[in-house]
Design an enzyme around this catalytic site. Structure first.
Site, PDB file in Angstrom:
ATOM      1  CG  ASN A 439      32.794  56.973  58.899  1.00  7.61           C
ATOM      2  OD1 ASN A 439      32.962  57.345  57.742  1.00  7.61           O
ATOM      3  ND2 ASN A 439      33.038  55.735  59.283  1.00  7.61           N
ATOM      4  CB  CYS A 442      31.681  54.023  55.747  1.00  6.13           C
ATOM      5  SG  CYS A 442      31.626  52.218  55.634  1.00  6.13           S
ATOM      6  CG  ASN A 506      36.848  55.475  55.358  1.00  8.65           C
ATOM      7  OD1 ASN A 506      37.242  54.323  55.221  1.00  8.65           O
ATOM      8  ND2 ASN A 506      35.898  55.806  56.225  1.00  8.65           N
ATOM      9  CB  CYS A 647      69.485  41.446  34.447  1.00  8.14           C
ATOM     10  SG  CYS A 647      68.993  43.128  34.915  1.00  8.14           S
ATOM     11  CB  CYS A 650      68.589  49.389  32.377  1.00 11.47           C
ATOM     12  SG  CYS A 650      70.104  48.648  31.721  1.00 11.47           S
ATOM     13  CB  CYS A 654      65.654  52.448  28.122  1.00 10.67           C
ATOM     14  SG  CYS A 654      66.086  54.040  27.379  1.00 10.67           S
TER      15      CYS A 654
END
Length: 705
Positions: A439, A442, A506, A647, A650, A654
């Site tokens: 290891n 960490c 990790n 809705c 888009c 854009c």
């Protein structure tokens, strides 16, 4: 990935219905679709929000709409029938400042002079008497009748009779829900009622499915519904179902195995699934188990042809590529034994060191969407290494290998000096471990010269890898830190001195600001994991895999944000022979191994691949340097008018974040692509909540022709 299996929840209304105020009815229609239950015989059960448990806010919305529709009728009194009509009638009476009278079904001993009529109950299939005191219904009254349902019109005919007896004028009838197929409206119209309003009209309940008039069923990915499942322990839905395991089926969908999910509910009737649904303890509304199950097509892959997931890693035979990562998910014998029994192939046991480890409290924090709970996309931990005495941990590893000889037991170790690294590695080998992981990564060690500080130094990792490699015969696997610009540099240093494999990554150094995660009012930098880090982990794996192609061969173990078999597949296709899982286990438990194995086996069977090794690194040839990518062709977005809900997301994205290539018609609420401005970035496709934007064919850019 979009799965073409859907439920009914999104709605649009035709022009006839729209004229009756769409916004007012939308909450009611949504509740009918979400919480309504069909029973045999044309019965719609709405006791979750109307006629047993009542939603006061919805009743207010109903009353406001009824007031708008009947204001010109100028009623002087509101009449209803006990008991289900009382709630909307009282709310409407309050809004219109009118008295409300409900017809009783049993004559009180105190009522002397009354009006009475006999009515047939469709739901209970019996006759009953409606009674109203003459004191509360007189010739001067202009009566508005309000009720929960219009079915055959029986209750309405009773009210007509009572008004006739009293000499009162009936100015209108309003119903929350009308079952059009039962003909009640025609009965009442022929009886002389001129003004009838229904806020939601049911066209049919055929096959126990709700079909609302004027409501167009929109497509919703079944994974959206399965993702709401709380993944209960000892699930009440399965207990109630009895003929199948509905919880297991929903879990399979949640973890990307929607077609195989049918195997756990193949013998379930609609009644079984409805009982399971009723038993659901979701804090909001129940998972629509029946609709989910009935929307899935049979699996097109024969499960009798599933291949083995066996693979060799560092010369070690593994029954499958799925390992527990060195972490809190594997800190004692009992935990690892349960994981092995569940089907995990191996464990990188929680890192062992010679220093005394004392953990902080609390030590975890998570990143959620808004105020959601339980399901987090990012996870921060301040955990360090094993708190057990060194001798205890190696005894645990020894017992695990003795009791589970076919499982792979790998000791993760961390030293502060060469002597410590050598001592721990030898103890791992003596305990019978199959390999040792070093290891070097960490991110929150309190001791100097340990953890990711070491992992950022090619010289140090090379020195420690070399001393361990010389001291043991088992495979040595350095674990790399992502908290570095070029992960290949320390990895290459480890390989120079004979490292057998590299594991990565990790956790990523991070900061979160939730006050509940403070330690006695203080904070620190610590490790970030979970599905949010997977793209970063894959980038590091790619760099390591490309290093392998340039130098000597070595093996890879992938870590970082793996929840589903498809996540694991991405690591494998970039060159990993096994994968390690931590955060997903902490969130969902060891049981996710079922779907990791199931999904990967089914994927291989569908492709006709018999050995997992054939998938290792298969996507590497597709990765090029940026200057080698095709820049002379374009793929335009393609709008599906049927799926579009209008809705305008888009156009917003854009316009404000793209190239102003979409025009939104506010009258029709439909977007239009301006091809001369579109650059094919596909931001619009990514933000579309309805999945209504796809892709056209790749063509040569107009400017390149």
């Amino acid at each position: 990935m979009i799965i073409n299996v859907y439920l009914c929840i999104g709605i649009t209304l035709n022009n006839t219905i729209m004229n009756k105020s769409y916004e007012a009815m939308k909450p009611l229609i949504n509740r009918i679709l979400q919480d309504g239950r069909c029973l045999d015989g044309g019965i719609l059960k709405v006791d979750r929000f109307i006629n047993h448990q009542m939603d006061p806010y919805l009743m207010k919305q109903v009353a406001v709409e009824m007031m708008n529709r009947f204001a010109e009728a100028r009623p002087t009194k509101i009449l209803t029938v006990e008991a289900s009509g009382i709630a909307p009638a009282v709310m409407l009476g309050y809004m219109m400042e009118l008295p409300v009278v409900f017809a009783k079904k049993k004559k009180p001993s105190t009522m002397a002079d009354c009006l009475a009529t006999t009515v047939r109950s469709f739901t209970k299939q019996n006759d009953y008497t409606l009674i109203i005191s003459r004191e509360y219904l007189s010739p001067s009254d202009r009566v508005l009748f309000i009720d929960d349902f219009l079915a055959f019109g029986n209750a309405g005919m009773g009210i007509i009779d009572l008004c006739r007896q009293a000499g009162a004028e009936l100015v209108g009838m309003g119903f929350i829900i009308e079952k059009e197929f039962q003909g009640g409206r025609q009965v009442l119209t022929e009886a002389g009622v001129k003004h009838i309003e229904s806020l939601a009209i049911i066209e049919s309940l055929d096959h126990n499915r709700i079909k609302l008039k004027g409501v167009k069923i929109r497509k919703v990915n079944i994974y959206e519904e399965a993702s709401r499942c709380l993944l209960c322990q000892d699930a009440p839905c399965t207990k109630a179902c009895k003929t199948g395991d509905t919880a297991r089926a929903i879990r399979a969908i949640r973890f990307d195995n929607h077609k195989p999910a049918l195997r756990w509910v193949k013998d379930c009737s609609d009644g079984d699934l409805e009982r399971a649904e009723q038993a659901c303890i979701h804090y909001n509304w129940p998972i629509r188990i029946k609709e989910v199950v009935r929307s899935i097509h049979p699996d097109d892959v024969d499960d009798s042809c599933y291949p083995s997931l066996g693979i060799t890693f560092c010369g070690i035979e593994c029954e499958n590529p799925f390992f527990l990562a060195s972490s809190a998910v594997c800190t004692n014998y009992e935990m690892v034994a349960r994981a092995f029994d569940a089907g995990w192939a191996g464990v990188y046991y929680k890192t062992i060191c010679l220093q005394e480890i004392k953990e902080v409290s609390p030590r975890f924090d998570a990143m959620h969407n808004n105020a959601t709970h339980g399901d987090f996309y990012g996870f921060r931990n301040m955990e360090q290494l094993s708190e057990n005495p060194v001798e205890m941990d190696f005894d645990i590893l020894r017992r695990l290998k003795q009791d589970y000889p076919k499982k792979v037991v790998i000791a993760s170790i961390m030293g502060q000096t060469e002597e410590e690294w050598i001592k721990l590695a030898k103890m791992a080998e003596e305990a019978g471990c199959d390999a040792v992981e070093l290891n070097f990564s960490c991110p929150q060690m309190k001791h100097e010269g340990m953890g990711s500080d070491v992992g950022q130094s090619p010289e140090l990792v090379k020195t420690y890898t070399a001393c361990v490699k010389k001291s043991v015969k088992i495979p040595v696997i350095p674990k790399m830190t992502p908290n570095i610009t070029h992960i290949a540099e320390p990895a290459a240093a480890c390989l120079e001195v004979g490292a057998d494999a590299i594991s990565a990554i990790n956790t990523i150094k991070s900061v979160t600001m939730d006050a509940d995660a403070e330690v006695a009012g203080q904070r620190t930098i610590s490790g970030y994991s979970g599905r949010a880090v997977r793209p970063i982990a894959l980038r590091h794996i790619l760099e390591l895999a490309q290093l392998r192609e340039q130098s000597s061969m070595f093996e890879l173990s992938g870590i970082g944000g793996i929840e589903t078999w498809r996540d694991a597949l991405e690591f494998i296709q970039l060159g990993c022979s096994n994968v390690q899982v931590c955060t997903a286990v902490m969130q969902y438990g060891y049981r996710i191994i079922d779907d990791l194995i199931l999904g990967l086996q089914r994927y291989m069977a569908k492709r006709g691949i018999n050995e997992l090794a054939a998938l290792v690194g298969e996507q590497l040839p597709k990765f090029l340097k940026p200057d080698h990518l095709d820049r002379d062709t374009i793929i335009y977005p393609k709008f599906d008018r049927e799926l579009c809900i209008g809705c305008g997301r888009c156009e917003v994205s854009c316009s404000d974040g793209g190239h102003q290539a979409i025009v939104f018609d506010r009258e029709t609420r439909r977007p239009r692509l301006v091809g001369t401005k579109c650059v094919g970035c596909h931001l619009c496709r990514l933000v579309c909540p309805a999945g209504a934007i796809g892709t056209a064919k790749r063509i040569v850019k107009p400017t390149s022709r």
